[in-house]
Motif scaffolding. Structure first.
Motif, PDB file in Angstrom:
ATOM      1  N   PRO A  76       0.801  -1.221   0.000  1.00 43.94           N
ATOM      2  CA  PRO A  76       0.000   0.000   0.000  1.00 43.94           C
ATOM      3  C   PRO A  76       0.835   1.272   0.000  1.00 43.94           C
ATOM      4  N   GLY A  77       1.972   1.272   0.653  1.00 39.98           N
ATOM      5  CA  GLY A  77       2.804   2.467   0.717  1.00 39.98           C
ATOM      6  C   GLY A  77       3.415   2.857  -0.608  1.00 39.98           C
ATOM      7  N   GLU A 121       0.241   4.642  -5.993  1.00 37.82           N
ATOM      8  CA  GLU A 121      -0.198   5.947  -6.455  1.00 37.82           C
ATOM      9  C   GLU A 121      -1.194   5.682  -7.569  1.00 37.82           C
ATOM     10  N   HIS A 167       3.589   1.310   5.714  1.00 39.12           N
ATOM     11  CA  HIS A 167       2.345   1.955   5.329  1.00 39.12           C
ATOM     12  C   HIS A 167       1.430   2.076   6.549  1.00 39.12           C
ATOM     13  N   SER A 168       0.405   2.892   6.413  1.00 39.77           N
ATOM     14  CA  SER A 168      -0.563   3.085   7.485  1.00 39.77           C
ATOM     15  C   SER A 168      -1.850   2.336   7.166  1.00 39.77           C
ATOM     16  N   ASN A 170      -4.791   3.704   6.898  1.00 38.74           N
ATOM     17  CA  ASN A 170      -5.523   4.465   5.883  1.00 38.74           C
ATOM     18  C   ASN A 170      -4.995   4.193   4.488  1.00 38.74           C
ATOM     19  N   GLU A 171      -3.683   4.073   4.351  1.00 32.95           N
ATOM     20  CA  GLU A 171      -3.107   3.775   3.036  1.00 32.95           C
ATOM     21  C   GLU A 171      -3.542   2.399   2.545  1.00 32.95           C
ATOM     22  N   GLN A 195      -7.134   2.751   1.360  1.00 30.97           N
ATOM     23  CA  GLN A 195      -7.175   3.488   0.092  1.00 30.97           C
ATOM     24  C   GLN A 195      -6.681   2.631  -1.065  1.00 30.97           C
TER      25      GLN A 195
END
Length: 385
Positions: free
Chosen positions: A103-104, A107, A141-142, A144-145, A148
């Motif tokens: 996820p990090g 884009e 990564h978080s 939220n990431e 998303q």
């Protein structure tokens, strides 16, 4: 002795990560001084070119780009790679092409670019939706990431996407594990890989082991999670894989069905059937990127032919990971051995309640799935017949 050629897949290894995770025992290397993307892709295609004699007229049914973190490569790089693969090998009309991504590194523009390059399935390394647990796992990564990334995948013209999720994390309760799983289910991935954290040798966790949940707690997590997945329309088809109807990972299915696969890239493993000679080969490539891209040495590091005495264990080690029935005739077709050679172990497994058997299929029982290692050891060093 000739063998039936099984379906063929292609595995492509990209070994770089932004950061090495403490539980990871895969062949991955943290980025330190940039990634030689174009040079490495050229080597991958040369590696594939040298393996083409093992294709033996088959189409490639699936491609899996794994790592490492393949999404550290640009969309343009992945497009160049896949175009080079298509120039060298015929792909089936419905070839599944999976890219692993974290996820990090997501884009929206790059993600859409991978799809434009021909990727039609993503496997997203979420591992957890809890920020403290992500930190304990060394993930960059978080939560939220991760959410998303899954939401973005759902908007793109993909045939499927997978979320990787761990359980049995340090200090994790049943409630925390179920909260993670419920968040994953809410994102509606067609496929979920849900597996228990294990401490592997030669990892940071092996040298500094975290405190993991007790066995009783791990079993409660497994049972409750399994029921939750079933209740939400996911079907378990492999030890740690769940999917909506028709959304099983075709690449993994080919592995477990004792199919063939070419492995290109640093440390990539392959399995190849040679029909005319009746041989089955296991291959592996040079492990370190520097050695792999050294023009003075071959890409192939090791090649060994499986002995007949190894074949029963090798076949069932793969086939019995799947919950689907195994056609009896595939054993002889793919190994060249008679069904009679397996009978002592088969009968013992049936007697122990680990396996069911009719005239057409072998089927691992629920007990056999729970004690899979005990089932597989019955097939070690089976005598020829």
């Amino acid at each position: 002795m000739s063998l039936t050629l099984p379906p063929l897949s292609l595995y492509i290894h990209i070994p770089w990560c932004i950061q090495k995770c403490p539980y990871c025992d895969f062949n991955s290397h943290a980025v330190k001084q940039g990634i030689p993307e174009q040079a490495y892709i050229s080597h991958l295609l040369d590696d594939l070119q040298q393996d083409l004699h093992w294709v033996q007229g088959r189409e490639v049914q699936s491609i899996f780009i794994g790592g490492g973190t393949p999404s550290v490569f640009s969309a343009e790089g992945i497009a160049h790679l896949l175009a080079g693969v298509r120039q060298r090998a015929a792909l089936s009309a419905d070839c599944e092409i999976t890219l692993e991504a974290n996820p990090g590194t997501f884009e929206a523009e790059r993600f859409a670019g991978y799809v434009a390059a021909g990727v039609n399935r993503f496997s997203i390394g979420v591992q957890s939706f809890s920020n403290p647990e992500l930190q304990a796992l060394g993930r960059i990564h978080s939560s939220n990431e991760a959410i998303q990334a899954a939401q973005l995948a759902a908007t793109l013209p993909l045939r499927s996407f997978n979320l990787d999720l761990m359980h049995g994390l340090p200090g994790q309760s049943v409630e925390q594990a179920m909260a993670d799983l419920k968040q994953a289910i809410a994102l509606a991935p067609p496929h979920l890989s849900w597996y228990q954290l294990t401490i592997e040798p030669n990892t940071a966790f092996a040298s500094r082991p975290p405190v993991l949940p007790e066995d009783d707690l791990l079993w409660a997590i497994q049972e409750q999670g399994h029921e939750l997945l079933l209740a939400n329309g996911y079907q378990q088809y492999e030890t740690s894989a769940y999917a909506k109807t028709g959304q099983q990972c075709q690449h993994n299915l080919n592995y477990w069905r004792f199919g063939d696969y070419l492995g290109i890239g640093c440390g990539a493993h392959g399995k190849v059937t040679l029909s005319e000679s009746g041989s089955i080969l296991r291959t592996s490539k040079v492990k370190h990127p520097k050695g792999y891209m050294d023009l003075t040495r071959p890409y192939l590091d090791e090649q060994r032919q499986l002995d007949d005495s190894d074949l029963p264990f090798e076949f069932f080690m793969n086939r019995f990971r799947l919950l689907e029935p195994c056609p009896v005739q595939e054993f002889s077709a793919y190994t060249g051995l008679s069904e009679a050679s397996t009978q002592p172990a088969i009968q013992k497994a049936i007697k122990l309640g680990l396996l069911h058997h009719d005239n057409q299929h072998w089927q691992v029982s629920p007990l056999g799935s729970r004690y899979l290692n005990d089932l597989l050891t019955l097939f070690l060093d089976e005598p020829e017949a």
